[in-house]
Design a protein around this motif. Structure first.
Motif, mmCIF file in Angstrom:
data_model
loop_
_atom_site.group_PDB
_atom_site.id
_atom_site.type_symbol
_atom_site.label_atom_id
_atom_site.label_comp_id
_atom_site.label_asym_id
_atom_site.label_seq_id
_atom_site.Cartn_x
_atom_site.Cartn_y
_atom_site.Cartn_z
ATOM 1 N N HIS A 82 3.992 11.017 3.561
ATOM 2 C CA HIS A 82 3.421 10.249 2.452
ATOM 3 C C HIS A 82 2.093 9.627 2.841
ATOM 4 O O HIS A 82 1.221 9.396 2.001
ATOM 5 C CB HIS A 82 4.405 9.171 1.987
ATOM 6 C CG HIS A 82 4.597 8.044 2.961
ATOM 7 N ND1 HIS A 82 5.375 8.158 4.100
ATOM 8 C CD2 HIS A 82 4.097 6.770 2.986
ATOM 9 C CE1 HIS A 82 5.360 7.000 4.759
ATOM 10 N NE2 HIS A 82 4.594 6.158 4.108
ATOM 11 N N LEU A 112 8.145 0.219 2.169
ATOM 12 C CA LEU A 112 8.156 0.963 0.902
ATOM 13 C C LEU A 112 9.525 0.976 0.247
ATOM 14 O O LEU A 112 9.651 0.763 -0.968
ATOM 15 C CB LEU A 112 7.677 2.393 1.139
ATOM 16 C CG LEU A 112 6.193 2.569 1.464
ATOM 17 C CD1 LEU A 112 5.876 4.035 1.696
ATOM 18 C CD2 LEU A 112 5.319 2.004 0.342
ATOM 19 N N ALA A 171 -1.466 10.352 0.956
ATOM 20 C CA ALA A 171 -2.244 9.227 0.440
ATOM 21 C C ALA A 171 -3.689 9.281 0.913
ATOM 22 O O ALA A 171 -4.596 8.776 0.245
ATOM 23 C CB ALA A 171 -1.601 7.909 0.863
ATOM 24 N N TYR A 199 1.181 -0.498 -5.631
ATOM 25 C CA TYR A 199 0.994 0.250 -4.386
ATOM 26 C C TYR A 199 -0.474 0.669 -4.305
ATOM 27 O O TYR A 199 -0.912 1.572 -5.013
ATOM 28 C CB TYR A 199 1.903 1.480 -4.355
ATOM 29 C CG TYR A 199 3.373 1.147 -4.448
ATOM 30 C CD1 TYR A 199 4.129 0.903 -3.305
ATOM 31 C CD2 TYR A 199 4.013 1.074 -5.693
ATOM 32 C CE1 TYR A 199 5.481 0.599 -3.397
ATOM 33 C CE2 TYR A 199 5.360 0.763 -5.789
ATOM 34 C CZ TYR A 199 6.091 0.528 -4.635
ATOM 35 O OH TYR A 199 7.436 0.223 -4.724
ATOM 36 N N THR A 235 0.831 -1.201 0.000
ATOM 37 C CA THR A 235 0.000 0.000 0.000
ATOM 38 C C THR A 235 0.866 1.253 0.000
ATOM 39 O O THR A 235 2.061 1.205 0.285
ATOM 40 C CB THR A 235 -0.927 0.063 1.235
ATOM 41 O OG1 THR A 235 -0.195 0.540 2.371
ATOM 42 C CG2 THR A 235 -1.515 -1.299 1.551
ATOM 43 N N LYS A 236 0.235 2.381 -0.283
ATOM 44 C CA LYS A 236 0.936 3.660 -0.326
ATOM 45 C C LYS A 236 1.242 4.217 1.064
ATOM 46 O O LYS A 236 1.978 5.196 1.170
ATOM 47 C CB LYS A 236 0.107 4.684 -1.105
ATOM 48 C CG LYS A 236 -0.023 4.370 -2.585
ATOM 49 C CD LYS A 236 -0.814 5.454 -3.307
ATOM 50 C CE LYS A 236 -0.893 5.168 -4.805
ATOM 51 N NZ LYS A 236 -1.656 6.217 -5.533
ATOM 52 N N GLU A 287 10.590 -0.720 -3.276
ATOM 53 C CA GLU A 287 11.234 0.055 -4.336
ATOM 54 C C GLU A 287 12.537 -0.611 -4.790
ATOM 55 O O GLU A 287 12.853 -0.627 -5.991
ATOM 56 C CB GLU A 287 11.515 1.470 -3.840
ATOM 57 C CG GLU A 287 10.245 2.299 -3.658
ATOM 58 C CD GLU A 287 10.496 3.583 -2.887
ATOM 59 O OE1 GLU A 287 11.682 3.892 -2.604
ATOM 60 O OE2 GLU A 287 9.514 4.276 -2.562
ATOM 61 N N PRO A 294 -3.976 2.305 -3.269
ATOM 62 C CA PRO A 294 -4.439 3.531 -2.613
ATOM 63 C C PRO A 294 -5.262 3.163 -1.374
ATOM 64 O O PRO A 294 -5.587 1.991 -1.158
ATOM 65 C CB PRO A 294 -5.322 4.178 -3.682
ATOM 66 C CG PRO A 294 -5.884 3.002 -4.440
ATOM 67 C CD PRO A 294 -4.765 1.978 -4.475
#
Length: 396
Positions: free
Chosen positions: A336, A104, A340, A120, A96-97, A108, A122
């Motif tokens: 972040h 995260l 989101a 990812y 998830t974001k 990445e 929302p």
């Protein structure tokens, strides 16, 4: 001057009984658990005891618990170990974001360096994953879903049981970062169909530098740390004996007092939320309310104010708080997580997280409710952002 530590989501003090349990393993029972002589047997037994304590707290089996150096390491192991192990089956990871950067940044890396595909998801305005989005994102190449149990910034609890059931039906492995949740909620990995789970001792009144990783029996991941044969050959490195003992005692004590402490914290949390929203106009609560929020979490955005200035003003009054995750508190970028949730950059910059714990009292909450409105009013009186907001609203 009064004081109030309100950053328990960042770290907690080590419980005095936890510290007392750890002490002998620094100076008296210090044998290397991997050694064969009898002196080391006490060290091995202590680790076995702690493994059982963590397992019972999660309704897991002792052989499903692996000790790590942190929750971050456990997160890395879950994602890297799974994706590398199952590359021949699929190359798709869903997360998830709003995850912690431990997830995260690992995702990445897997995407940019190892060539895996990552989705990812929302979230809604409260920070909750929508089940229809998760199901729509799944493909025949999806091998792992990683969704945090509860968000470290806004406290929203995810529908973990539903996610676990969906993943089990689709034959997809499910990992959850429970670093915040394990310190606040009752977790049953079997009932929730969780395949992997990460937690950290220092969020639950244990020592820093030790975590645990639950790996459902029968699953096999690629090793994350190579070297010796510790942790059944899956996680090399001489065990942090005292830290592991501390984690075991900490989670056992936490579990024993959880129902009463959860009720106490929920009452204080709601008192703080209701007080801030009623005393300070143009303030937004970020995250869900009630049972869908961690018992100890509050997160607000104040229109027209930079969150960092609030921290300095609160610190001058003896109040310790944060603007979000402790791991990125030095960053000037907006959260972040809040972005989101749909907040503007301006609102995200004006956020304040106050998280409660064992040492939090009603008097401390009242002290914050007395001090914070004055600080916000004073900062707004000097803020061009506040002036612009009032003009847009037609008040100037």
């Amino acid at each position: 001057m009064q004081s109030a530590y309100l950053d328990y989501a960042a770290t907690t003090p080590t419980d005095s009984e936890v510290l007392a349990a750890m002490m002998p393993y620094f100076t008296e029972v210090f044998g290397n658990p991997s050694s064969v002589y009898s002196f080391a047997a006490k060290s091995r037994k202590a680790i076995d005891t702690a493994r059982g304590q963590v397992a019972r707290a999660l309704n897991a089996e002792p052989d499903e618990i692996f000790f790590t150096g942190s929750g971050t390491e456990a997160d890395n192991w879950a994602l890297k170990g799974t994706m590398e192990r199952l590359r021949s089956k699929g190359d798709h990871l869903i997360t998830t974001k709003i995850e912690h950067h431990a997830i995260l940044h690992t995702a990445e890396y897997l995407e940019k360096v190892e060539g895996f595909h990552v989705t990812y998801l929302p979230v809604d305005s409260d920070g909750r994953v929508r089940m229809e989005d998760l199901e729509a994102a799944m493909t025949d190449k999806t091998v792992l879903v990683s969704v945090m149990f509860a968000n470290n910034e806004v406290g929203t609890i995810q529908p973990i049981g539903e996610i676990g059931s969906l993943c089990r039906r689709r034959g997809v492995l499910f990992h959850t970062d429970a670093v915040q949740a394990a310190a606040q909620l009752d977790i049953d990995v079997k009932a929730l169909n969780i395949d992997m789970l990460s937690l950290s001792a220092h969020k639950m009144y244990g020592p820093k530098g030790v975590g645990a990783f639950y790996l459902r029996r029968g699953l096999r991941l690629e090793n994350f740390v190579h070297g010796g044969g510790q942790e059944k050959g899956l996680r090399a490195s001489t065990e942090n004996l005292a830290g592991i003992v501390g984690l075991g005692v900490a989670i056992e004590r936490l579990k024993a007092h959880l129902p009463k402490e959860k009720a106490r914290l929920c009452a204080l949390r709601d008192r703080l939320i209701d007080g801030v929203l009623s005393k300070i106009p143009d303030t937004k609560l970020n995250g869900a309310r009630g049972d869908e929020r961690l018992p100890n979490n509050t997160n607000f955005s104040f229109i027209g104010i930079e969150g960092e200035t609030l921290l300095l003003d609160l610190d001058s009054k003896g109040i310790s708080a944060s603007t979000g995750s402790a791991c990125s508190s030095a960053s000037l970028e907006p959260s972040h997580v809040l972005l989101a949730l749909g907040l503007s950059h301006e609102m995200a910059h004006g956020s304040l997280r106050m998280t409660l714990g064992r040492g939090t009292t009603g008097e401390q909450v009242d002290y914050v409710l007395n001090v914070l409105p004055e600080i916000v009013a004073r900062r707004r009186s000097m803020s061009p952002l506040w002036e612009d907001f009032l003009k847009r609203r037609g008040e100037k």
